[in-house]
Design a protein around this motif. Structure first.
Motif, PDB file in Angstrom:
ATOM      1  N   HIS A  48       0.842  -1.206   0.000  1.00 19.36           N
ATOM      2  CA  HIS A  48       0.000   0.000   0.000  1.00 19.36           C
ATOM      3  C   HIS A  48       0.874   1.252   0.000  1.00 19.36           C
ATOM      4  CE1 HIS A  48      -3.598  -2.403   1.706  1.00 19.36           C
ATOM      5  NE2 HIS A  48      -3.563  -2.432   0.390  1.00 19.36           N
ATOM      6  N   PHE A  49       1.995   1.189   0.723  1.00 22.08           N
ATOM      7  CA  PHE A  49       2.945   2.298   0.711  1.00 22.08           C
ATOM      8  C   PHE A  49       3.456   2.533  -0.712  1.00 22.08           C
ATOM      9  CE2 PHE A  49       7.456   3.548   0.713  1.00 22.08           C
ATOM     10  CZ  PHE A  49       7.398   4.766   1.374  1.00 22.08           C
ATOM     11  N   LEU A  50       3.828   1.449  -1.395  1.00 18.30           N
ATOM     12  CA  LEU A  50       4.348   1.578  -2.756  1.00 18.30           C
ATOM     13  C   LEU A  50       3.321   2.159  -3.723  1.00 18.30           C
ATOM     14  CD1 LEU A  50       6.406  -1.722  -3.170  1.00 18.30           C
ATOM     15  CD2 LEU A  50       7.264   0.604  -2.786  1.00 18.30           C
ATOM     16  N   GLN A  51       2.045   1.939  -3.462  1.00 23.01           N
ATOM     17  CA  GLN A  51       0.993   2.508  -4.308  1.00 23.01           C
ATOM     18  C   GLN A  51       0.893   4.015  -4.124  1.00 23.01           C
ATOM     19  OE1 GLN A  51      -2.401   0.218  -3.113  1.00 23.01           O
ATOM     20  NE2 GLN A  51      -1.926  -1.463  -4.523  1.00 23.01           N
ATOM     21  N   LYS A  52       1.276   4.506  -2.950  1.00 22.11           N
ATOM     22  CA  LYS A  52       1.174   5.943  -2.655  1.00 22.11           C
ATOM     23  C   LYS A  52       2.390   6.740  -3.124  1.00 22.11           C
ATOM     24  CE  LYS A  52      -2.580   6.029   0.047  1.00 22.11           C
ATOM     25  NZ  LYS A  52      -3.694   6.916  -0.003  1.00 22.11           N
ATOM     26  N   VAL A  53       3.509   6.060  -3.304  1.00 23.36           N
ATOM     27  CA  VAL A  53       4.717   6.755  -3.752  1.00 23.36           C
ATOM     28  C   VAL A  53       5.032   6.311  -5.178  1.00 23.36           C
ATOM     29  CG1 VAL A  53       5.657   6.998  -1.424  1.00 23.36           C
ATOM     30  CG2 VAL A  53       6.283   5.017  -2.778  1.00 23.36           C
ATOM     31  N   PRO A  54       5.766   7.116  -5.933  1.00 24.02           N
ATOM     32  CA  PRO A  54       6.083   6.739  -7.324  1.00 24.02           C
ATOM     33  C   PRO A  54       6.883   5.440  -7.414  1.00 24.02           C
ATOM     34  CG  PRO A  54       6.678   9.026  -6.879  1.00 24.02           C
ATOM     35  CD  PRO A  54       6.288   8.410  -5.568  1.00 24.02           C
ATOM     36  N   ASP A  55       6.802   4.801  -8.574  1.00 21.63           N
ATOM     37  CA  ASP A  55       7.500   3.534  -8.805  1.00 21.63           C
ATOM     38  C   ASP A  55       9.003   3.650  -8.582  1.00 21.63           C
ATOM     39  OD1 ASP A  55       5.209   2.208  -9.433  1.00 21.63           O
ATOM     40  OD2 ASP A  55       5.471   2.368 -11.597  1.00 21.63           O
ATOM     41  N   ASN A  56       9.557   4.792  -8.893  1.00 22.54           N
ATOM     42  CA  ASN A  56      11.009   4.930  -8.779  1.00 22.54           C
ATOM     43  C   ASN A  56      11.422   5.621  -7.476  1.00 22.54           C
ATOM     44  OD1 ASN A  56      10.011   7.428  -9.451  1.00 22.54           O
ATOM     45  ND2 ASN A  56      11.667   7.914 -10.867  1.00 22.54           N
ATOM     46  N   PHE A  57      10.589   5.534  -6.439  1.00 25.63           N
ATOM     47  CA  PHE A  57      10.919   6.135  -5.140  1.00 25.63           C
ATOM     48  C   PHE A  57      12.118   5.425  -4.540  1.00 25.63           C
ATOM     49  CE2 PHE A  57      10.739   6.236  -0.538  1.00 25.63           C
ATOM     50  CZ  PHE A  57      10.617   7.588  -0.300  1.00 25.63           C
ATOM     51  N   PRO A  58      13.026   6.152  -3.964  1.00 32.16           N
ATOM     52  CA  PRO A  58      13.240   7.577  -4.158  1.00 32.16           C
ATOM     53  C   PRO A  58      13.931   7.830  -5.505  1.00 32.16           C
ATOM     54  CG  PRO A  58      14.818   6.714  -2.586  1.00 32.16           C
ATOM     55  CD  PRO A  58      13.942   5.567  -2.985  1.00 32.16           C
ATOM     56  N   GLU A  59      13.473   8.854  -6.171  1.00 26.29           N
ATOM     57  CA  GLU A  59      13.944   9.157  -7.526  1.00 26.29           C
ATOM     58  C   GLU A  59      15.457   9.317  -7.592  1.00 26.29           C
ATOM     59  OE1 GLU A  59      13.408  12.758 -10.626  1.00 26.29           O
ATOM     60  OE2 GLU A  59      11.559  11.992  -9.748  1.00 26.29           O
ATOM     61  N   LYS A  60      16.059   9.879  -6.558  1.00 28.02           N
ATOM     62  CA  LYS A  60      17.514  10.091  -6.549  1.00 28.02           C
ATOM     63  C   LYS A  60      18.287   8.777  -6.575  1.00 28.02           C
ATOM     64  CE  LYS A  60      18.153  14.592  -6.075  1.00 28.02           C
ATOM     65  NZ  LYS A  60      19.159  15.459  -6.536  1.00 28.02           N
ATOM     66  N   LEU A  61      17.608   7.679  -6.262  1.00 24.63           N
ATOM     67  CA  LEU A  61      18.271   6.378  -6.304  1.00 24.63           C
ATOM     68  C   LEU A  61      17.853   5.579  -7.529  1.00 24.63           C
ATOM     69  CD1 LEU A  61      18.085   5.141  -2.598  1.00 24.63           C
ATOM     70  CD2 LEU A  61      19.908   6.398  -3.722  1.00 24.63           C
ATOM     71  N   SER A  62      17.303   6.244  -8.536  1.00 24.22           N
ATOM     72  CA  SER A  62      16.782   5.530  -9.701  1.00 24.22           C
ATOM     73  C   SER A  62      17.852   4.738 -10.443  1.00 24.22           C
ATOM     74  CB  SER A  62      16.083   6.501 -10.649  1.00 24.22           C
ATOM     75  OG  SER A  62      16.990   7.471 -11.114  1.00 24.22           O
ATOM     76  N   GLU A  63      19.118   5.136 -10.297  1.00 29.53           N
ATOM     77  CA  GLU A  63      20.183   4.395 -10.970  1.00 29.53           C
ATOM     78  C   GLU A  63      20.547   3.118 -10.206  1.00 29.53           C
ATOM     79  OE1 GLU A  63      22.253   6.847  -7.925  1.00 29.53           O
ATOM     80  OE2 GLU A  63      20.663   7.257  -9.341  1.00 29.53           O
ATOM     81  N   GLU A  64      20.054   3.003  -8.977  1.00 26.69           N
ATOM     82  CA  GLU A  64      20.358   1.824  -8.167  1.00 26.69           C
ATOM     83  C   GLU A  64      19.498   0.639  -8.601  1.00 26.69           C
ATOM     84  OE1 GLU A  64      22.838   1.987  -6.114  1.00 26.69           O
ATOM     85  OE2 GLU A  64      23.040   4.156  -6.198  1.00 26.69           O
ATOM     86  N   LYS A  65      19.876  -0.522  -8.158  1.00 24.60           N
ATOM     87  CA  LYS A  65      19.092  -1.718  -8.432  1.00 24.60           C
ATOM     88  C   LYS A  65      17.721  -1.605  -7.772  1.00 24.60           C
ATOM     89  CE  LYS A  65      23.154  -4.599  -8.194  1.00 24.60           C
ATOM     90  NZ  LYS A  65      23.828  -5.561  -7.358  1.00 24.60           N
ATOM     91  N   ARG A  66      16.734  -2.174  -8.414  1.00 19.63           N
ATOM     92  CA  ARG A  66      15.369  -2.151  -7.879  1.00 19.63           C
ATOM     93  C   ARG A  66      15.313  -2.736  -6.469  1.00 19.63           C
ATOM     94  NH1 ARG A  66      10.051  -1.826  -8.363  1.00 19.63           N
ATOM     95  NH2 ARG A  66       8.684  -3.599  -8.037  1.00 19.63           N
ATOM     96  N   GLU A  67      16.098  -3.791  -6.210  1.00 25.51           N
ATOM     97  CA  GLU A  67      16.086  -4.431  -4.894  1.00 25.51           C
ATOM     98  C   GLU A  67      16.527  -3.450  -3.804  1.00 25.51           C
ATOM     99  OE1 GLU A  67      18.023  -5.909  -7.499  1.00 25.51           O
ATOM    100  OE2 GLU A  67      16.275  -7.059  -8.126  1.00 25.51           O
ATOM    101  N   MET A  68      17.549  -2.648  -4.104  1.00 25.68           N
ATOM    102  CA  MET A  68      18.005  -1.680  -3.112  1.00 25.68           C
ATOM    103  C   MET A  68      16.941  -0.616  -2.871  1.00 25.68           C
ATOM    104  SD  MET A  68      21.136   0.992  -3.091  1.00 25.68           S
ATOM    105  CE  MET A  68      21.216   2.206  -1.801  1.00 25.68           C
ATOM    106  N   ARG A  69      16.320  -0.142  -3.944  1.00 21.99           N
ATOM    107  CA  ARG A  69      15.272   0.877  -3.790  1.00 21.99           C
ATOM    108  C   ARG A  69      14.111   0.326  -2.966  1.00 21.99           C
ATOM    109  NH1 ARG A  69      15.322   1.478  -9.311  1.00 21.99           N
ATOM    110  NH2 ARG A  69      13.063   1.342  -9.347  1.00 21.99           N
TER     111      ARG A  69
END
Length: 184
Positions: A48-69
């Motif tokens: 539910h938290f992930l539904q409220k925040v953008p898919d790439n939250f936090p955007e500044k970590l968008s270059e990181e692996k999805r698992e880390m984000r």
């Protein structure tokens, strides 16, 4: 206040999500019962938290692996669930040194130093929960979320070459400038 790791949209989404926990106490309880960030990843409340925040939250970590984000997002969700109210008067580390009642800082210098030197993510998670409790749950949500992201970024990678850009230096500056002066 300017935050390095959260844009305006992410900040408003976090505030809205945190406010929604007041009407969904079961989700808050599930998140609070989690002992580690890994535990949070397995809860419906986290999705539910992930539904409220953008898919790439936090955007500044968008270059990181999805698992880390996802792990960072779980940490943010779990720790913010312990916050009772959003206190925007000071940044998080300043709040740890600013007396609530009386002349004593909520967090001692020794505990503050232990928090700064958390050797692992589980230690960091437990120490932040303790810090939130010492502040009676009145924490600057955006400052805390930003600092959690910053800590994870430094933990996963090398520290910034410029000491002034490091979280520990900023926290120390905030904490020790807000710490009440001892009268001997």
């Amino acid at each position: 206040m300017k935050y390095d790791f959260l844009n305006d949209k992410e900040q408003s989404n976090l505030i809205a999500w945190h406010d929604s926990l007041d009407s969904n106490r079961s989700e808050r309880a599930r998140l609070r019962r989690a002992e580690t960030s890994e535990d949070i990843l397995l809860t419906n409340a986290f999705f539910h938290f992930l539904q409220k925040v953008p898919d790439n939250f936090p955007e500044k970590l968008s270059e990181e692996k999805r698992e880390m984000r996802l792990f960072v997002s779980a940490t943010v969700a779990g720790l913010l669930a312990h916050v009772k109210s959003n206190n925007t008067n000071h940044r998080f580390a300043q709040q740890l040194a600013t007396p609530i009642d009386g002349k004593k800082a909520p967090m001692s210098e020794l505990r503050f130093q232990q928090l700064q030197k958390s050797p692992a993510t589980d230690d960091f998670y437990r120490r932040i929960i303790r810090a939130i409790r010492l502040l009676d749950g009145n924490v600057n949500i955006i400052s805390l979320a930003n600092d959690i992201i910053h800590w994870h970024k430094e933990f996963e990678h090398q520290l910034d070459r410029h000491p002034s850009n490091r979280l520990a230096v900023r926290w120390a500056t905030d904490y020790f400038t807000a710490l009440p002066k001892k009268s001997d």
